[in-house]
Design an enzyme around this catalytic site. Structure first.
Site, PDB file in Angstrom:
ATOM      1  N   HIS A 231     -23.037  28.734 -33.978  1.00  0.00           N
ATOM      2  CA  HIS A 231     -23.202  29.406 -35.266  1.00  0.00           C
ATOM      3  C   HIS A 231     -21.942  30.148 -35.699  1.00  0.00           C
ATOM      4  O   HIS A 231     -22.017  31.113 -36.456  1.00  0.00           O
ATOM      5  CB  HIS A 231     -24.388  30.385 -35.198  1.00  0.00           C
ATOM      6  CG  HIS A 231     -25.692  29.721 -34.934  1.00  0.00           C
ATOM      7  ND1 HIS A 231     -26.835  30.411 -34.567  1.00  0.00           N
ATOM      8  CD2 HIS A 231     -26.060  28.410 -34.975  1.00  0.00           C
ATOM      9  CE1 HIS A 231     -27.829  29.561 -34.391  1.00  0.00           C
ATOM     10  NE2 HIS A 231     -27.393  28.346 -34.642  1.00  0.00           N
ATOM     11  N   GLU A 261     -25.631  17.617 -36.737  1.00  0.00           N
ATOM     12  CA  GLU A 261     -24.544  18.239 -35.972  1.00  0.00           C
ATOM     13  C   GLU A 261     -23.898  17.165 -35.101  1.00  0.00           C
ATOM     14  O   GLU A 261     -24.589  16.406 -34.423  1.00  0.00           O
ATOM     15  CB  GLU A 261     -25.069  19.400 -35.132  1.00  0.00           C
ATOM     16  CG  GLU A 261     -25.722  20.478 -35.986  1.00  0.00           C
ATOM     17  CD  GLU A 261     -26.418  21.563 -35.194  1.00  0.00           C
ATOM     18  OE1 GLU A 261     -26.245  21.607 -33.953  1.00  0.00           O
ATOM     19  OE2 GLU A 261     -27.147  22.373 -35.804  1.00  0.00           O
ATOM     20  N   GLU A 357     -30.722  18.562 -29.315  1.00  0.00           N
ATOM     21  CA  GLU A 357     -29.374  19.051 -29.594  1.00  0.00           C
ATOM     22  C   GLU A 357     -28.740  19.726 -28.366  1.00  0.00           C
ATOM     23  O   GLU A 357     -28.516  20.940 -28.366  1.00  0.00           O
ATOM     24  CB  GLU A 357     -29.373  20.009 -30.780  1.00  0.00           C
ATOM     25  CG  GLU A 357     -30.407  21.124 -30.733  1.00  0.00           C
ATOM     26  CD  GLU A 357     -30.277  22.086 -31.900  1.00  0.00           C
ATOM     27  OE1 GLU A 357     -29.152  22.533 -32.186  1.00  0.00           O
ATOM     28  OE2 GLU A 357     -31.305  22.387 -32.523  1.00  0.00           O
TER      29      GLU A 357
END
Length: 401
Positions: A231, A261, A357
């Site tokens: 982030h 991503e 992820e």
């Protein structure tokens, strides 16, 4: 002195909701079942995600309180005067506007719908201590019941209409990824690349959803040392030959979050980095294969942990391996009961939507330094899963330039 109202109705324009009225009727029926099971007479929902989920209205707080008040027969959003008639247009059911002529007008209008001396359902994970005290002062509840866990469970199981919107969001995320890939070159700044992806996605959302509100779509594009956190905000760092890159696109459609991503390298990838990247891709593919009905979040996590441990990489894992999708955002909402972590025992079911992820972060100074992350969105189906992310991953596709 002219008498000023504490609250009033300001309705103008036609309703414009993210979903058909029938969708909200089903959601509210589910909430009322929760209320009946817990002997709750009135639910006062204050979080952005629950207000949006049950009414369609995604508020902008800016320091002001908002709510959705639901009884056996009523469904009323409570909004501030600064918003004009927009909340009524975007709310399923009724809307009441409170004024700021007096303190506590918000709670006065809530009381007008909720009544006093009743059992109140609320969100303990959202309501502040100050607002909880105000609730007690104005409503004199005979009981307070936390309904946040049950509403989260309801949101975790997506309707067909929700899955259709999420599928569209994933396609928009892929388009943003392509725009980013095209913008990558030595000397480009992270912010320049980020804007290319964001602009492409916002234009596509407006094309696909001409009646929607447009806000909150964003990109995190990180390079070099900035890839160490998932982030980390965008900077003005200039891209350099050999950089590890992290592409992250986040289209927001009517409060619904989707994401893409990917790990990339600019120009070339060294041997140590390639080895770690390939291991993370292999973990990603293993994880996708494990996402099916009957598997628990903890079991999936344990198998990926074992995979990394066998390769002496587990200590570089950054966070859990995936999470739910729906009405959530980077600054509101989270379905914590559907995350791929060791301490989550939720059993996957058809209709759930979850990401895979894995991320490894290798510290600076070590071979292959940087953050490696791949992210796909998957629908849990009757016999496995459907991957709705289309942008390719891995070294074959994502060594750019």
């Amino acid at each position: 002195m002219t008498d000023r109202p504490q609250y009033f109705r300001f309705h103008q324009g036609e309703k414009a909701l993210p979903f058909a009225a029938a969708e909200y009727e089903v959601r509210l029926a589910g909430l009322r079942r929760i209320m009946a099971d817990r002997d709750v007479a009135v639910a006062i929902l204050t979080s952005m995600h629950n207000v949006a989920y049950y009414s369609g209205f995604l508020y902008c707080a800016f320091g002001r309180p908002y709510a959705l008040v639901v009884t056996a027969h009523d469904c009323v959003t409570i909004s501030a005067g600064i918003d004009g008639g927009q909340p009524s247009r975007r709310s399923f059911g009724d809307n009441l506007t409170y004024t700021d002529w007096e303190r506590s007008n918000f709670w006065r209008v809530v009381r007008s719908v909720a009544g006093i001396g009743r059992v109140v359902g609320y969100e303990a994970d959202h309501m502040s201590v100050a607002q909880s005290q105000a609730l007690r002062h104005h409503l004199h509840p005979t009981g307070l019941i936390d309904v946040a866990p049950e509403t989260m469970q309801q949101r975790m199981r997506k309707s067909e209409a929700e899955r259709e919107l999420i599928r569209a969001g994933a396609a928009v995320a892929d388009m943003g990824g392509e725009a980013i890939r095209d913008a990558i070159k030595p000397g480009a700044r992270e912010i320049d690349v980020s804007m290319a992806g964001r602009d492409a996605m916002e234009l596509e959302i407006a094309k696909r959803f001409p009646e929607a509100e447009y806000r909150d779509t964003w990109v995190w594009f990180q390079s070099g040392i900035n890839t160490d956190g998932a982030h980390n905000p965008v900077t003005a760092r200039e891209l350099q030959e050999g950089d590890i890159l992290s592409l992250n696109t986040f289209p927001m459609i009517s409060g619904y979050y989707t994401a893409l991503e990917r790990t990339l390298f600019l120009g070339s990838v060294d041997e140590a980095s390639l080895k770690i990247w390939e291991a993370n891709v292999a973990a990603h593919e293993l994880g996708i294969s494990l996402l099916k009905p009957g598997a628990s979040c903890a079991e999936v996590t344990a198998e990926i942990n074992d995979f990394f441990a066998e390769r002496d990489l587990l200590q570089y894992r950054s966070f859990g391996y995936g999470h739910s999708f729906g009405v959530l955002s980077h600054y509101y909402g989270r379905e914590a009961g559907l995350e791929l972590r060791e301490d989550i025992e939720t059993i996957l079911e058809p209709g759930m939507v979850i990401s895979m992820e894995p991320m490894l972060t290798i510290p600076e100074g070590e071979p292959g330094a940087g953050g490696y992350r791949e992210h796909d969105i998957l629908f849990i189906t009757e016999d496995g899963n459907e991957n709705i992310t289309g942008f390719p991953y891995g070294p074959e596709h994502n060594v750019v330039g």
